[in-house]
Design a protein around this motif. Structure first.
Motif, PDB file in Angstrom:
ATOM      1  N   TRP A   1      -8.416  -0.011  -0.158  1.00  0.00           N
ATOM      2  CA  TRP A   1      -8.003  -0.487   1.167  1.00  0.00           C
ATOM      3  C   TRP A   1      -8.396  -1.954   1.313  1.00  0.00           C
ATOM      4  O   TRP A   1      -9.561  -2.311   1.205  1.00  0.00           O
ATOM      5  CB  TRP A   1      -8.680   0.358   2.250  1.00  0.00           C
ATOM      6  CG  TRP A   1      -8.415  -0.116   3.641  1.00  0.00           C
ATOM      7  CD1 TRP A   1      -9.140  -1.013   4.356  1.00  0.00           C
ATOM      8  CD2 TRP A   1      -7.345   0.309   4.505  1.00  0.00           C
ATOM      9  NE1 TRP A   1      -8.592  -1.204   5.607  1.00  0.00           N
ATOM     10  CE2 TRP A   1      -7.491  -0.396   5.727  1.00  0.00           C
ATOM     11  CE3 TRP A   1      -6.294   1.210   4.355  1.00  0.00           C
ATOM     12  CZ2 TRP A   1      -6.620  -0.210   6.794  1.00  0.00           C
ATOM     13  CZ3 TRP A   1      -5.427   1.373   5.434  1.00  0.00           C
ATOM     14  CH2 TRP A   1      -5.594   0.685   6.632  1.00  0.00           C
TER      15      TRP A   1
ATOM     16  N   MET B   1       0.821  -1.204   0.000  1.00  0.00           N
ATOM     17  CA  MET B   1       0.000   0.000   0.000  1.00  0.00           C
ATOM     18  C   MET B   1       0.858   1.257   0.000  1.00  0.00           C
ATOM     19  O   MET B   1       0.525   2.254  -0.634  1.00  0.00           O
ATOM     20  CB  MET B   1      -0.928  -0.011   1.230  1.00  0.00           C
ATOM     21  CG  MET B   1      -2.006  -1.091   1.183  1.00  0.00           C
ATOM     22  SD  MET B   1      -2.921  -1.225   2.724  1.00  0.00           S
ATOM     23  CE  MET B   1      -3.702   0.383   2.763  1.00  0.00           C
TER      24      MET B   1
ATOM     25  N   THR C   1     -10.041   6.991  -5.903  1.00  0.00           N
ATOM     26  CA  THR C   1      -9.207   6.468  -4.832  1.00  0.00           C
ATOM     27  C   THR C   1      -9.250   7.338  -3.588  1.00  0.00           C
ATOM     28  O   THR C   1      -9.430   8.550  -3.659  1.00  0.00           O
ATOM     29  CB  THR C   1      -7.747   6.338  -5.283  1.00  0.00           C
ATOM     30  OG1 THR C   1      -7.296   7.615  -5.760  1.00  0.00           O
ATOM     31  CG2 THR C   1      -7.608   5.326  -6.396  1.00  0.00           C
TER      32      THR C   1
ATOM     33  N   ASP D   1      -4.080   5.557  -1.495  1.00  0.00           N
ATOM     34  CA  ASP D   1      -4.267   4.132  -1.750  1.00  0.00           C
ATOM     35  C   ASP D   1      -4.326   3.895  -3.252  1.00  0.00           C
ATOM     36  O   ASP D   1      -4.958   4.658  -3.982  1.00  0.00           O
ATOM     37  CB  ASP D   1      -5.576   3.640  -1.124  1.00  0.00           C
ATOM     38  CG  ASP D   1      -5.567   3.717   0.388  1.00  0.00           C
ATOM     39  OD1 ASP D   1      -4.489   3.941   0.961  1.00  0.00           O
ATOM     40  OD2 ASP D   1      -6.651   3.557   0.996  1.00  0.00           O
TER      41      ASP D   1
END
Length: 551
Positions: free
Chosen positions: A285, A1, A276, A280
Motif C-alpha cells: 500500500w 493498485m 501481501t 495489493d
C-alpha cells in the motif's frame, strides 16, 4: 493498485497468441528506483517508455511495437510516441483526455479513501496530488494539469484503438480527433471499468476487454515471424542506496513472482518474508513494503516480497478457489518462498504482513516450522470462519465502535452529514450491529475458552509458545481487529501473560494501513528487532558468495 493483475492477464493472452510484451514501473513507482530529480517533468516518464521500447525490441527480436496505455498512461504514451521507431499502433484504455479534470478527480478519490481509512484532517497529505499514500511528483502534476488530448495536432500512430467508457463523452471525442488526423481508429467499450478500479480487494477482472484487446493487437499487419528464438537473459539487479534488488520467479513451475532485496554490504539478522495484504501487489500500500525492504537492507537485513497465487503478477493455481484471501491454500505459497530462500542460503526466515497478510503469517507459522518469528500488523481476525465471504466483510463489515466514536467527535463528520456525503442509514445499521455484537460478546466472554473459535485461537497461540516462536503483534488505535483481540486477550493485553513469546503494541493516531509516518516507523523498528533476534554465523552466510548481486 487495482489493475496490476489485469495487465498480467493481458500479457498472458498476448503470449498465447505468440506476442511478446513488456510491463514496467515508471521511476519512483512500484519496484522501480526512486528518481528524486523530476525537473524534467513528464519527460521523466516518457523517457522511460522510450527506454522500455528499446529494451523490448532487444529482448524479443521484434522491430515493430504496440503501446498499450491506460488512464494517465494515455498522456505518457502520446508524449513519447513521436520518439518511438517502429511504432505500429497505440491502444488507449480509459484514457485521461483532460489532465485538469483528472487531477480534480484524484482529489475527490483521495478524500474518499482518507475518510474510509479514518484519517484525521491533519494526517492527510495535502502538499500535492496524492491518493492512497501515492504522491505524484509536483513537476509532473503541473504538466498534467495543462494536458488536453483533444488538441493533439499530429498523428500519434498509424493505427489506434480507443477502449472508452460509456459515461465519458471525451473518450469518443478523442477517438474522433485521432481519426480526423488520419489514423485508422477502432473503438471498443470498456465494460466493467468501475468494478475494475473501485477497490483492490473486491476488484472484478473485465476479461472480455482483455480478450478484445489481445485480438485487436493480434490482427494488426505483421512481418513473417523469424525462425530464430531468443531466451531471456538473467535478471540484472537494481542497485540503490545500500541495497540491491533482483526480480525473481520461484516455486513449482516458477509460478510465483517477487523481488529479492539484499544489503549491499554484509548481512546481519534473519531474512524478512513480506506477505501481501488483500490483493495489493508486493510493492505494498503506497509502496510501503518497498520502502520497508530498502530500509531493512541498509541495516543489513535481506527480504523477499512476492505476490501469492492469483495476486498481482503471480497466476492462479488450477483447482484453487478464485478467492484466495484467508484460505489455507496460501500456506503452500509461503512454504515455496522459504524453499527459495533456503536455496539462496538466506535463512532463518521471519514473516511479516498487515491485515490478511498478518493472518497468513500467523497461520503459516503454525504449519511451517521453518518460520523463526512473525510480525503481524492489524490482523482482522485470528481465525477465519469457514464459509465467510471476504467481499461481504469488506462491503458490509461494520467499523469498530471506537472508530465511530472518534469520527462522531470530528466537526468534519457533521459537515459531511449535512452535505449528504454520509450514508446515515448504513452507519446507524452498522453501529447497531456493533452494539449488538458488543452485548453478545459480554455474554459469551466468560465462555470464550470453550467456544470453537476460542479453542482454535488459544490453541494456535499455545502451539507457537511451545515452539518458542516470537510474535510481534501490532495494532493501530481503533482498528477493527482490536475487537477480537480485546475479546480474547483484553485491550491491555493482560490475557497474553501466559504467552510471553507475544509482544503486543498499539499505535496511537494510526489507521489500518499505517499511513502516518510515525506508524510506519513503529513497524520498521519491530521488523528490525525481530530480524536481529537471530544472529548469523560466518558458516551460515558468506559475504563473498551469499548475495544474488555478487553471483
Amino acid at each position: 493498485m487495482c489493475t496490476r493483475k489485469f495487465w498480467r492477464i493481458i500479457s498472458e493472452k498476448l503470449a498465447d497468441r505468440g506476442i511478446a510484451s513488456l510491463r514496467f514501473d515508471y521511476p519512483s513507482t512500484g519496484d522501480a528506483l526512486d528518481d528524486l530529480d523530476f525537473g524534467g517533468g513528464l519527460s521523466v516518464w516518457s523517457d522511460s517508455v522510450v527506454s522500455a521500447a528499446t529494451h523490448l525490441k532487444a529482448l524479443s527480436g521484434c522491430d515493430r511495437i504496440v503501446l498499450v496505455s491506460q488512464g494517465l498512461g494515455a498522456v505518457v504514451a502520446t508524449t513519447a510516441a513521436e520518439r518511438l521507431e517502429g511504432l505500429a499502433a497505440i491502444a488507449y484504455l480509459a484514457p485521461v483526455v483532460s489532465g485538469r479534470l483528472h487531477i480534480r478527480e484524484l482529489a475527490v478519490w483521495s478524500k474518499v479513501v482518507d475518510e474510509n481509512l479514518g484519517l484525521a484532517d491533519e494526517q492527510r497529505d495535502k502538499s500535492g496530488v496524492s491518493i492512497a499514500s501515492l504522491t505524484m511528483p509536483g513537476q509532473i502534476a503541473d504538466e498534467v494539469r495543462k494536458v488536453n488530448l483533444l488538441t493533439v495536432d499530429r498523428q500519434v500512430a498509424p493505427r489506434v484503438l480507443v477502449v472508452g467508457r460509456a459515461d465519458r463523452p471525451s473518450d469518443k471525442e478523442f477517438a474522433a480527433r485521432l481519426r480526423a488526423l488520419g489514423a485508422d481508429v477502432d473503438e471498443q467499450a470498456f465494460e466493467g471499468y468501475d468494478k475494475l478500479v473501485s477497490n483492490p480487494v473486491i476488484v472484478k477482472m473485465p476479461l472480455p476487454v482483455a480478450d478484445n484487446l489481445a485480438n485487436w493487437i493480434a490482427a494488426l499487419p505483421s512481418e513473417p515471424a523469424s525462425a530464430s528464438t531468443r531466451s531471456p537473459g538473467p535478471a540484472v539487479p537494481l542497485a540503490g542506496d545500500g541495497f540491491t534488488e533482483t526480480p525473481v520467479r520461484f516455486g513449482v513451475n516458477s509460478r510465483l513472482s517477487g523481488v529479492l532485496c539484499e544489503p549491499s554490504h554484509g548481512r546481519a539478522g534473519a531474512t524478512v518474508l513480506f506477505l501481501t495484504s488483500a490483493y495489493d501487489r508486493h510493492a505494498g500500500w503506497g509502496r510501503a513494503t518497498v520502502a520497508l525492504a530498502r530500509a531493512l537492507a541498509r541495516s543489513g537485513i535481506p527480504s523477499l516480497r512476492f505476490d501469492t497465487a492469483n495476486v498481482g503478477d503471480s497466476p492462479p493455481v488450477p483447482g484453487r478457489p478464485d478467492q484466495v484471501l484467508y484460505h489455507s491454500d496460501q500456506n503452500a505459497d509461503v512454504s515455496e518462498a522459504i524453499d527459495f530462500l533456503e536455496t539462496r542460503r538466506l535463512t532463518p526466515v521471519v514473516t511479516a504482513g498487515r491485515c490478511s497478510g498478518a493472518y497468513l503469517g500467523l497461520q503459516a507459522s503454525l504449519v511451517e516450522p521453518r518460520i523463526a518469528g512473525n510480525v503481524s500488523v492489524n490482523p482482522a481476525v485470528f481465525r477465519w470462519r469457514p464459509g465467510r465471504s471476504v467481499e461481504d466483510m469488506i462491503v458490509n463489515g461494520a467499523r469498530s465502535l471506537r472508530d465511530y466514536r472518534k469520527r462522531a467527535l470530528r466537526a468534519e463528520t457533521f459537515k459531511r452529514i449535512l452535505r449528504g456525503e454520509v450514508n446515515t442509514v448504513a452507519a446507524v445499521r452498522n453501529i447497531a450491529k456493533s452494539i449488538g455484537n458488543r452485548i453478545k460478546g459480554k455474554v459469551l466472554h466468560a465462555f470464550r475458552g470453550f467456544l470453537p473459535e476460542g479453542r482454535a485461537i488459544y490453541g494456535a497461540f499455545r502451539t507457537l509458545h511451545q515452539r518458542g516462536t516470537p510474535i510481534s503483534l501490532i495494532y493501530s488505535e481503533n482498528d477493527l481487529g482490536l475487537e477480537q483481540y480485546d475479546f480474547y486477550f483484553g485491550h491491555d493485553g493482560a490475557g497474553l501473560a501466559r504467552f510471553p513469546n507475544v509482544s503486543p503494541e498499539i499505535i496511537p493516531d494510526a489507521d489500518h494501513n499505517l499511513t502516518p509516518e510515525h506508524a510506519r516507523k513503529v513497524y520498521l523498528e519491530a521488523l528490525r528487532e525481530m530480524a536481529f533476534r537471530f544472529p548469523l554465523e560466518e558458516d551460515v552466510y558468506s559475504k563473498a558468495g551469499g548475495s544474488v548481486a555478487a553471483e
